[in-house]
Design an enzyme around this catalytic site. Structure first.
Site, PDB file in Angstrom:
ATOM      1  N   PHE A 225       0.811  -1.211   0.000  1.00 37.80           N
ATOM      2  CA  PHE A 225       0.000   0.000   0.000  1.00 37.80           C
ATOM      3  C   PHE A 225       0.846   1.264   0.000  1.00 37.80           C
ATOM      4  O   PHE A 225       0.486   2.277   0.621  1.00 37.80           O
ATOM      5  CB  PHE A 225      -0.963   0.001   1.195  1.00 37.80           C
ATOM      6  CG  PHE A 225      -1.469  -1.359   1.562  1.00 37.80           C
ATOM      7  CD1 PHE A 225      -2.133  -2.133   0.617  1.00 37.80           C
ATOM      8  CD2 PHE A 225      -1.239  -1.899   2.814  1.00 37.80           C
ATOM      9  CE1 PHE A 225      -2.577  -3.411   0.929  1.00 37.80           C
ATOM     10  CE2 PHE A 225      -1.670  -3.175   3.139  1.00 37.80           C
ATOM     11  CZ  PHE A 225      -2.344  -3.933   2.186  1.00 37.80           C
ATOM     12  N   CYS A 226       2.002   1.193  -0.681  1.00 35.28           N
ATOM     13  CA  CYS A 226       2.918   2.337  -0.805  1.00 35.28           C
ATOM     14  C   CYS A 226       3.386   2.841   0.553  1.00 35.28           C
ATOM     15  O   CYS A 226       3.660   4.039   0.727  1.00 35.28           O
ATOM     16  CB  CYS A 226       2.266   3.476  -1.593  1.00 35.28           C
ATOM     17  SG  CYS A 226       1.877   3.058  -3.294  1.00 35.28           S
ATOM     18  N   ASN A 227       3.470   1.926   1.516  1.00 31.06           N
ATOM     19  CA  ASN A 227       3.924   2.304   2.849  1.00 31.06           C
ATOM     20  C   ASN A 227       5.041   1.347   3.265  1.00 31.06           C
ATOM     21  O   ASN A 227       4.830   0.432   4.066  1.00 31.06           O
ATOM     22  CB  ASN A 227       2.760   2.226   3.843  1.00 31.06           C
ATOM     23  CG  ASN A 227       3.045   2.940   5.157  1.00 31.06           C
ATOM     24  OD1 ASN A 227       4.172   2.936   5.638  1.00 31.06           O
ATOM     25  ND2 ASN A 227       2.025   3.547   5.729  1.00 31.06           N
TER      26      ASN A 227
END
Length: 823
Positions: free
Chosen positions: A429-431
């Site tokens: 999740f782009c984290n």
């Protein structure tokens, strides 16, 4: 009562005051029935990715835009002034949403939260003494700001934050401990520019960034961090008297259910996107900036709307004084801005506080139920990331374990969820910080995964025994108890290992029914080759023949495989399946016919054919020597499928088979045989009896669900090269090798199926369905793969290790007996 009714009664007994908007004009059931009719049959659980817009909202937007005239606001016409009024009102709505005074804060419209973060990074007053500090749990868009800090010689450092409470003057006050990771600084920038990069005016400005809610785990961060950081107390915040800490809140995830109260927590910058709150419009966000903070930002670029005057042939510009105008380059997306009031109307009617209670009650119920899921041997099914309790938002990140303790890949969960009509999210999740933290991935693990080929959005979900990402579900203002219950039922039926009354394990994993009478070497009564199908052009229709020669690379063509190298996904390019093919072996011609082309295309497949171009290129991550037929042929295919393309053929390349990775990241099975433009292996074999068994299960599903009609399939749905008959269902699963006539083949195992088999290749219209893949998933699943049919490699050497006859002497013929072996 039915089980679901009992569960809901228990849920309402605990959460009835929080669930369903009892004080609003419409309750949740009425909202779903009237404003989200398109969700019938679907469970949408990705509100952290994008909240869905309501139909009432879109009707209001359409009515507004078709009833009013909004012109470019950079003018003084009536339509321009109307737009300016709408924009001013929209800014105030944003400030009201965050309880921010227009005296203290300004609203700058951007193309989204990411653009707002980029604007901060570009304009922040970095110096060599500056520090950019951010929590590990931050989106990539927040991490990206450090590139601007590095370019100015500043230092960046990631931190974990631990919170505790202290009693001061009779009241509890939050205290925080910052656990620093290694400080980062780009030494090369200092060396290149003599260490003088960045302005230094005597005051040093630092920036601390954290999310109001982690988009990976749903962990909420205390907003007391704002005042704590700005006061500059405690390590690592404390420093020289001229050290100024500014605070950035990434509210992109948290603002949908709990917008930061800027009157209580006066952050300097808050960023968000509107589609996270009410679904529409996309491509629009805002930077809410404190007026004092705006004064220290420095903008280099100027554009239309940002200057009061400029002269083209002299270095002269006069920038506007209005904060919003200075930082909004060009004409803002004024029609999108005009639309946000209709979204805010819905949110304000329900109220953010009620939305938060509603969504959180669903997440709490779901999380608690997931914690209790266990396999028959008491092994826990779900590994949930993040804390529990009030610190969590309406988001749940998790991974699943099998009964033996091994991990279930998140792509398997996503695939099966999609078949069950459940939309969720998988990956990191782009984290990356939160992902590494919760999955216990060290820096060396992350580097090893990258070197093994893992990148964002691929299918490498388990590497070196660890998940590379997670599954995430998230609830929003339109979510219902039924959404949660259907998801929990899906987990129970698909991933919980149970036993029936006879003691037999629930068929989550594939059970192979071996062929009765199977000897140690071969069958007593052989099966027969029922049909042969040749697919000379990848993703186009094949043609059936009574006999066909095997080439020396095992493929069912005389010399070559022809392929469109760019367009091979039928759901994306359905016109390809309408291209019909045939080959005249005597003349050495390939014939192609399309309903969109007047002429039948004829191409020579002879070895001595001339081509416009021969080159090497990557196709499906493999290196090939390819040949092109030229512009005339390319134009025919462009007309046939309605988009530009290039038609290539694989030449008689000296390159060996694949290197292990095929199209879309799938593993290529055949690492030793010679392959043309195929994904995994040379040939695919399907059994008529296996297809018949599948159809009996589809019929059973039809009667159980009262569907309008059963979805029955024939063997051609699976695009096989060889269809056999006379074997027991799924006997081919156990075959290790087989003979057909004089040809000897090695089985490479089951063929992993995807959504492609849900498309009826024979119908004129592209029809989407969840069958037969959903039914296959219920009994043909092995560690994330849904298997049907087997992949084969043609063996040039016979069982004695001697070279077989030349390719021209080896023919497959319908009616030949099939002799398999399980050793």
């Amino acid at each position: 009562m039915e089980p679901t009714e009992t569960a809901k009664a228990a849920f309402l007994k605990r959460f009835g005051k929080d669930y369903g908007y009892p004080d609003a004009p419409k309750n949740i059931n009425e909202i779903r029935a009237s404003e989200f009719k398109r969700l019938e049959g679907l469970v949408y659980l990705d509100h952290a990715g994008a909240t869905l817009y309501s139909e009432a909202q879109m009707e209001a937007v359409a009515k507004d835009l078709t009833s009013n005239v909004y012109g470019n606001p950079h003018s003084q016409s009536d339509s321009s002034l109307a737009t300016s009024d709408i924009i001013a009102a929209a800014r105030q709505q944003v400030l009201d949403y965050f309880n921010a005074s227009p005296k203290d804060y300004k609203c700058i419209f951007t193309s989204g939260a990411t653009a707002a973060l980029k604007l901060i990074g570009e304009c922040f007053p970095w110096s060599r003494e500056s520090r950019y500090m951010y929590t590990m749990e931050n989106h990539n868009s927040v991490l990206g700001i450090r590139e601007y800090a590095f370019d100015h010689g500043a230092t960046a450092v990631a931190v974990d934050v631990k919170e505790s409470s202290t009693l001061q003057n009779g009241t509890n006050k939050s205290a925080f401990e910052f656990l620093e990771y290694t400080a980062q600084r780009r030494a090369e920038h200092l060396a290149q520019q003599g260490g003088l990069n960045g302005k230094h005016s005597g005051s040093t400005y630092n920036l601390f960034a954290f999310p109001s809610e982690c988009n990976f785990s749903g962990q909420k961060f205390s907003l007391d961090l704002v005042n704590y950081a700005k006061e500059g107390v405690g390590k690592p915040l404390k420093g020289a008297p001229n050290l100024h800490w500014m605070v950035l809140i990434d509210a992109a995830k948290g603002c949908a259910t709990e917008p930061p109260d800027l009157a209580r927590y006066p952050a300097d910058f808050v960023v968000f996107s509107f589609y996270k709150i009410f679904g529409y419009p996309t491509g629009l966000g805002a930077l809410v900036v404190r007026s004092e903070a705006a004064r220290v930002l420095t903008k280099t670029y100027f554009s239309g709307g940002t200057v009061s005057a400029s002269i083209s042939d002299v270095d002269f510009i006069k920038r506007r004084k209005n904060v919003e105008q200075v930082f909004e380059d060009g004409t803002v997306s004024f029609l999108a801005i005009a639309s946000i009031r209709h979204g805010f109307k819905i949110i304000n009617t329900l109220t953010p506080a009620a939305i938060s209670r509603h969504a959180t009650s669903l997440a709490t119920y779901t999380r608690n139920t997931m914690v209790g899921l266990k396999h028959q041997n008491r092994v826990e099914v779900c590994k949930i990331y993040g804390r529990s309790g009030s610190e969590m938002g309406p988001t749940i990140a998790f991974n699943l374990r099998r009964a033996d303790g091994s991990w279930v890949g998140y792509r398997e969960v996503e695939k099966l969820a999609s078949l069950s009509g459940i939309q969720l999210r998988t990956g990191c999740f782009c984290n990356p910080g939160a992902c590494a933290k919760y999955l216990d991935l060290s820096q060396s693990d992350l580097i090893a995964n990258f070197e093994a080929g893992h990148v964002c959005w691929d299918d490498n979900d388990i590497l070196h025994g660890k998940p590379t990402g997670a599954v995430r579900i998230s609830f929003g203002y339109a979510s219902t108890f039924e959404d949660a219950e259907k998801f929990l039922a899906f987990l129970g039926s698909s991933f919980v290992d149970k036993f029936n009354l006879s003691g037999e394990r629930h068929p989550v994993l594939m059970k192979v029914d071996l062929y009765p009478g199977f000897g140690s070497q071969q069958l007593v009564r052989p099966a027969q080759l029922k049909s042969i199908t040749v697919y000379p052009v990848k993703s186009c229709a094949g043609f059936t023949v009574d006999k066909w020669p095997l080439s020396n690379n095992g493929c069912l063509q005389l010399w070559v495989t022809l392929c469109d190298a760019l367009l091979t996904d039928v759901p994306q390019v359905p016109e390809m399946r309408n291209i019909h093919t045939s080959i005249n072996l005597e003349l050495g011609l390939l014939n192609l016919k399309s309903p969109h082309c007047k002429e039948i295309l004829q191409l020579s497949i002879l070895k001595n054919s001339t081509f416009d171009l021969m080159e090497e290129m990557d196709v499906y991550n493999q290196r090939y020597k390819v040949q092109s037929y030229g512009d005339k042929v390319n134009m025919w295919f462009t007309e046939a499928i309605g988009r530009p393309c290039t038609f290539l053929r694989c030449s008689s390349s000296e390159y060996p088979s694949c290197d292990g990775t095929g199209v879309r990241g799938n593993m290529c099975r055949d690492k030793w045989g010679k392959l043309n433009f195929v994904n995994e292996a040379q040939l695919l074999l399907v059994s008529e009896e296996s297809v018949s068994n599948l159809n009996s299960r589809l019929n059973s599903t039809y009667f159980l669900t009262d569907s309008s009609r059963p979805v029955l399939v024939d063997a051609m749905r699976f695009r096989p090269n060889l269809v056999i008959s006379g074997a027991e269902p799924y006997a081919e699963d156990a075959w290790r090798s087989l003979h057909i006539g004089k040809a000897h083949f090695i089985s490479l195992g089951g063929c992993n199926r995807c959504q492609m088999i849900n498309i009826d290749q024979q119908s004129e219209q592209l029809q989407k369905s969840k069958e037969p893949l959903a039914t296959l998933a219920s009994y043909r699943r092995v560690k994330g793969k849904i298997l049907f049919g087997i992949l084969l490699r043609y063996e040039i050497k016979d069982t004695k290790g001697e070279e077989q006859n030349s390719a021209a002497d080896i023919w497959l013929k319908v009616g030949q007996e099939v002799y398999p072996s399980i050793e």
